[in-house]
Write an enzyme that holds these catalytic residues in place. Structure first.
Site, short mmCIF file in Angstrom:
data_model
loop_
_atom_site.label_atom_id
_atom_site.label_comp_id
_atom_site.label_asym_id
_atom_site.label_seq_id
_atom_site.Cartn_x
_atom_site.Cartn_y
_atom_site.Cartn_z
N ASP A 222 34.57 -32.04 -46.03
CA ASP A 222 33.31 -32.75 -45.87
C ASP A 222 32.18 -31.79 -46.22
OD1 ASP A 222 31.52 -34.79 -45.07
OD2 ASP A 222 31.33 -33.87 -43.10
N ASP B 7 33.96 -32.93 -39.50
CA ASP B 7 33.45 -32.87 -38.14
C ASP B 7 33.02 -34.23 -37.60
OD1 ASP B 7 31.29 -33.19 -39.80
OD2 ASP B 7 29.96 -31.83 -38.72
N ASP C 20 35.42 -38.75 -40.58
CA ASP C 20 36.47 -37.90 -41.15
C ASP C 20 37.81 -38.08 -40.44
OD1 ASP C 20 34.63 -36.59 -42.91
OD2 ASP C 20 33.93 -35.40 -41.22
#
Length: 1111
Positions: free
Chosen positions: A399, A734, A738
């Site tokens: 990410d 995080d 995700d």
């Protein structure tokens, strides 16, 4: 504030259209118009896909939604809304349950332990223990020692399971301590009163009041708000704050302006909303629910250990059957039931001899030690095998927001008085070094400090320890200003705000007026916002502290600077001011929004400020090291493609040109560029659903990949497609968005500090310090532990041959038994255990060598083709029509399919087909242990055994065979013969130990020769050898032990020179073998990647600006 709209570089509608087209062109890597004719999605899958985010309330008027929930709202004055009655709210709480997410399904401690106990290795040990008791039943008198052997083997299995279980429970306890345990509070209107309740008590129809700094407690429909913005980055990956408004014009619920979702943060303003979803029905709950249906499966290490156990078990069973038949029809032929008993005894003994009893404990302990080492580096491993999985990954999908970047907007450049200043002290940045006294800079700092709604949460602690309440852009400006103004906390009192026009989407600017004295009056107007809007209302520009008329030259310079800043993916704001003249605005002037008695034209342009969400410290070097290690790193983010690409180019993730850039350089259309002419792709999330298998293959064939504007479902799709190509996928993230991908990945890596609880639960590994660079240290540690595990296994199973072959010769050739069952056990669980554990502390053979090697299971065109060929013959999965989930075939169906496959030529052809993969136990390792050094050790130990028989008893090998056939070495026979046999068996046992000491150093190197300084790099090897040898000599020479283990403390040391000689031979053989392998199969290192920037990434802007201020 102006943050959401300030990054555009247009001044006129035509320029805006051109810039939008540029954005679309740059991100359109694969045509979204392409139809997926080859789509294989079933109706069930389509149905499951359409089930996501079933929110439609945002499409209806608030009055209709309020009527559905039986509540009255006042859209004009929201605070006068009646809200739910307390009794009705209590009833709904009972009916619908609390507003909490269902915790993940927990496995009981007993089942966790049972799962550890039933690993194939432990089952093999338990089977060996049971077989020992079968031997005891066959011959209770002759196999009395099996009473202890069986118990010890079964106990070892339980101890091994206990170690693994303890580590898992310990990791779970640490994880639990990181989860948010404090109950969230919220404000609601009930019975026409605003009250504070626990968020879990919210029910459908409640009216929630949320203001800056609050976390939204449920999915709510906004019906009244003031300058409200929310941070959805945890849900969508979008780093920009999103405006909330009762008026909505979007169909997609994630883009609806009148919805605020559970878990998002209010970063500006305040608002009232009607609760429309609670608990698992919220968007947060639905995304979390995606993780429940995903399973990452077994780790690569677990699969390979299982394969090794199958190999050992197969060898043991085949050997036992073969020699049972030989024993029954050749050796014990014609002896009836006693022959069957003896043959069965022999066959089971051979099976048990093959089992490396100490190896399961060795593997578990090595992984545990590695896990502790990683914990010291701020990497928490929830599953022991995850330690090695990190080292095996071939693709790392990460990410952006909060993982690669700080999720904190930071000032990067300032343009004022026709000068560009860099906020970073680095030669790599454009502009002059920042100086707070340079012309125009004090004015920029004043506007950043005063024209804002952001504020520190407290003022009694140092700046770096404070939190800022406000949106990301204003927070970045405020932190920068605070670091460069010594009396920042006093500015509000020195220059009090008397008037304010907040940012809105029409003006695209925010204005404040302050009591700030100047030569011509008392009031100073400060304004900041979208650059094109600010420039339009300015007539002068601040040059060297003087307001001069704004000319075309100034406008051209502005255009160039704005384009430069925006091209880097920065968010750009313009600052302006006006010193209000006392004649027009006397000291008692009262500014009024309705009267509009304040100026909005003829302002003085002060400058431009650019901000970005900067990469975290160490990220650039970390990604560079990953790529040098042959690991493909790709970004999967919910953010804008241009922003993602700009960040990617700063952190070594994207170095080469995209298809669009190549087309622009060649001056041709995008369609004319061949697929082999570019190496970078940026894929928009809208294209993902229409991608064909060929499109996916093309994307994953490129070394530099960015997926932007992705949803949680898209991230899951990306992981699954990568895994289908054979990639071992690691995912870092995080946010809640995700978590499905974290769960599905071979190794999910979550952030501890910034990570959501859902992501931590889904991941297999957690970075305790949120430092992406810790991932690289983990990869290196994973590769090292794999190498050390391989060395340890190679060392450990080598002694199997000196245990198995003598047992075979004992029956086939009728030699005296060189080593008894108890001595075999103390080899496996005695000195071998001490020595094999020391491999855990072996260092890499070179400082950088491990990270220059390709992944041990590289993905290539050949491997993809082979994988697809094998998959085409695999048992097809069944898709459930209702849920759309794949249903695993039954065990019997899988067994039948596998059994039929074994009778085809293709099956065996694929089994022995060469590939580039390196597995834990490969042909080279088995050859070393069973055919090469294992045979050398067997010969050395047997030579020692027969030399002792000859020297101590004057028995030649022929004499020994004859005496064995005449039962002259059995209990009750001549004591002298038994004493000589005990000395010979003791020498055999010590010979194996001594030769294994030389084998220890022979197994230490894979790329070096087994000599030199590296042999002394691990002091624990010598400590382990010392204690291992101490135990070995204790068993032979300490009084009392010979009676238990059948050894003799009269064994002469001189005989041990024979195994020493064979030990030297082992080292010489290892050297020759290594030299030969270097020529025949040289080590292949990764190609150097040109353009990698390994200069350390800058630290936080805050720490840097502090140092600038001090200087």
């Amino acid at each position: 504030m102006a943050s959401s709209n300030s990054a555009s570089i247009q001044q006129h509608p035509s320029e805006k259209q051109e810039f939008d087209e540029l954005q679309l062109t740059r991100t359109k890597t694969i045509s979204s118009e392409k139809e997926n004719d080859n789509s294989k999605d079933s109706k069930g899958k389509e149905k499951a896909k359409n089930k996501q985010l079933d929110i439609t309330e945002h499409l209806f008027p608030i009055e209709e939604i309020a009527a559905r929930h039986g509540v009255s709202v006042d859209t004009v004055k929201a605070s006068n809304s009646r809200g739910l009655d307390s009794a009705l709210a209590a009833q709904r709480l009972i009916e619908n349950g609390p507003n909490i997410l269902s915790p993940p399904k927990q496995i009981s401690p007993f089942m966790k332990f049972f799962h550890c106990l039933t690993s194939l290795f432990n089952l093999l040990l338990i089977l060996a223990g049971i077989l020992n008791y079968i031997l005891l039943a066959v011959d209770p008198k002759g196999n009395k020692v099996n009473t202890y052997l069986g118990a010890i083997l079964i106990a070892v299995a339980f101890i091994n399971a206990a170690i693994e279980f303890y580590q898992a429970q310990k990791s779970a306890a640490v994880l639990q301590s990181f989860l948010n345990l404090m109950p969230q509070k919220c404000h609601v209107i009930r019975d026409q009163k605003v009250i504070q309740i626990t968020a879990s008590d919210l029910v459908l129809g409640d009216i929630v009041f949320a203001r800056m700094g609050d976390k939204i407690p449920a999915d709510i429909m906004i019906f009244a708000c003031t300058d409200m913005k929310v941070d959805n980055s945890s849900l969508t990956g979008e780093s920009d704050p999103q405006d909330r408004n009762p008026v909505n014009d979007h169909k997609n619920p994630l883009e609806a302006r009148n919805l605020a979702f559970n878990g998002s943060l209010v970063v500006n303003g305040e608002g009232y909303g009607l609760v429309i979803r609670t608990g698992d029905n919220t968007v947060l709950g639905q995304i979390a629910g995606l993780t429940a249906g995903e399973d990452s499966g077994k780790s690569p290490l677990t699969r390979e250990i299982d394969d090794f156990v199958k190999i050992i078990a197969t060898i043991a069973i085949v050997t036992a059957i073969v020699f049972f038949l030989i024993g029954y029809f050749v050796v014990y032929s014609g002896k009836g039931s006693s022959g069957i008993s003896s043959t069965l005894n022999f066959a089971i003994g051979v099976f048990v001899a093959w089992v490396p009893e100490g190896l399961p404990a060795t593997v578990t302990m090595l992984l545990t030690i590695a896990a502790k080492r990683m914990a010291a580096q701020n990497v928490l491993v929830k599953d022991l095998t995850g330690v090695e999985t990190l080292g095996a990954i071939t693709l790392l999908a990460t990410d952006k927001t909060g993982t690669l970047t700080r999720n904190q907007m930071t000032v990067t450049n300032i343009w004022s008085s026709n000068n560009m200043y860099s906020a970073f002290r680095s030669a790599a940045n454009d502009g002059n070094p920042f100086d707070a006294t340079s012309p125009g800079i004090p004015e920029v700092l004043a506007i950043a400090s005063l024209c804002t709604r952001a504020k520190f949460d407290r003022t009694d602690v140092p700046m770096q320890e404070r939190q800022i309440l406000g949106d990301a852009t204003e927070s970045g400006l405020m932190r920068f200003a605070a670091a460069n103004i010594s009396n920042f906390d006093d500015l509000g009192d020195l220059y009090p705000k008397v008037f304010e026009v907040p940012f809105n989407s029409e003006n695209k600017w925010a204005m404040t007026i302050h009591h700030k004295e100047h030569a011509n009056g008392k009031f100073t107007l400060l304004i900041k916002g979208a650059p094109e809007r600010i420039l339009r209302i300015c007539s002068t520009i601040l040059i060297n502290n003087q307001a001069v008329p704004l000319t075309k030259e100034h406008s051209d310079a502005y255009d160039n600077m704005y384009a430069l800043m925006a091209s880097k993916g920065h968010r750009v704001l313009a600052f302006a001011q006006l010193l209000l003249p006392r004649g027009q605005y006397p000291d008692d002037h009262v500014f009024d929004k309705e009267k509009k008695n304040y100026p909005t034209t003829e302002l003085c342009f002060v400058g431009l400020v650019s901000l970005e969400d900067p990469p975290k410290h160490g990220v650039r070097e970390a990604i560079g090291r990953c790529r040098s290690a042959g690991i493909r790193v790709m970004m999967v983010t919910g953010d804008h493609p241009l922003t993602a690409e700009a960040i990617g180019r700063k952190i070594n993730l994207v170095l080469s040109d995209t298809k669009e850039m190549v087309a622009k350089q060649r001056g041709c259309s995008v369609d004319e560029v061949g697929d082999n002419e570019y190496n970078a792709v940026v894929v928009h999330g809208e294209q993902i659903d229409s991608l064909t298998d060929q499109d996916w293959d093309l994307i994953f064939s490129k070394p530099e990949i960015i997926f932007a504007r992705t949803s949680p479902k898209h991230k899951l799709q990306i992981v699954k497609h990568a895994q289908s190509l054979g990639h071992i996928v690691g995912v870092t993230g995080d946010g809640v968005n995700d978590s499905p991908a974290l769960k599905k990945a071979d190794l999910g890596i979550a952030m501890n500090i910034s990570g959501s609880d859902v992501s931590k639960e889904a991941a297999a590994m957690i970075l305790l310090d949120d430092n992406f660079a810790s991932t690289v240290r983990g990869i290196e540690e994973g590769r090292l532990i794999f190498t050390n595990l391989k060395k340890s296994i190679q060392y450990t199973i080598t002694h199997s041959m000196p245990e198995v072959i003598p047992n075979l010769l004992y029956v086939i050739a009728s030699i005296p038994l060189p080593i008894n069952a108890m001595l075999i056990l103390v080899i496996d669980l005695g000195f071998e255990l001490f020595i094999s554990l020391t491999f855990a502390w072996d260092k890499p053979e070179s400082k950088t060598g491990l990270m220059k090697l390709p992944p041990r299971k590289p993905v290539s065109d050949t491997s993809i083709e082979r994988r697809r060929r094998m998959a085409s013959r695999a048992l097809p999965t069944v898709v459930d029509a209702e849920s759309g989930k794949e249903v695993k075939p039954s065990f019997s169906a899988r067994f039948n399919h596998e059994l039929k496959s074994m009778f085809t030529a293709v099956y065996w052809q694929e089994k022995f087909e060469g590939n580039e993969d390196e597995i834990l136990v490969d042909a080279g390792l088995l050859s070393w242990a069973y055919l090469e050094v294992g045979i050398i050790e067997t010969i050395g130990a047997l030579v020692t055994f027969f030399v002792v028989l000859y020297k101590e008893g004057n028995f030649t090998p022929a004499d020994a065979v004859r005496m064995q056939k005449n039962n002259e070495f059995t209990s009750g026979s001549n004591q002298f013969n038994l004493d000589v046999l005990a000395k010979a068996q003791s020498s055999f046992y010590l010979s194996v130990m001594i030769m294994q000491l030389f084998n220890l150093f022979a197994c230490k190197t894979r790329y070096r020769l087994p000599f030199g300084k590296y042999m002394f790099s691990n002091p624990r090897s010598f400590i382990g050898a010392f204690f291992g040898c101490g135990l070995g000599f204790l068993i032979v020479y300490c009084p009392g032990f010979p009676a238990v283990f059948g050894t003799s403390n009269d064994t002469a040391f001189v005989y041990l020179l024979i195994p020493v000689g064979f030990g030297v031979l082992i080292l010489l053989y290892a050297t020759l073998r290594q030299l030969l392998l270097r020529k025949l199969k040289p080590t292949a290192y990764n190609d150097e990647i040109l353009g990698l920037n390994m200069v350390p990434t800058i630290k936080t802007i805050f720490s840097r600006t502090k140092s600038i201020q001090r200087s």
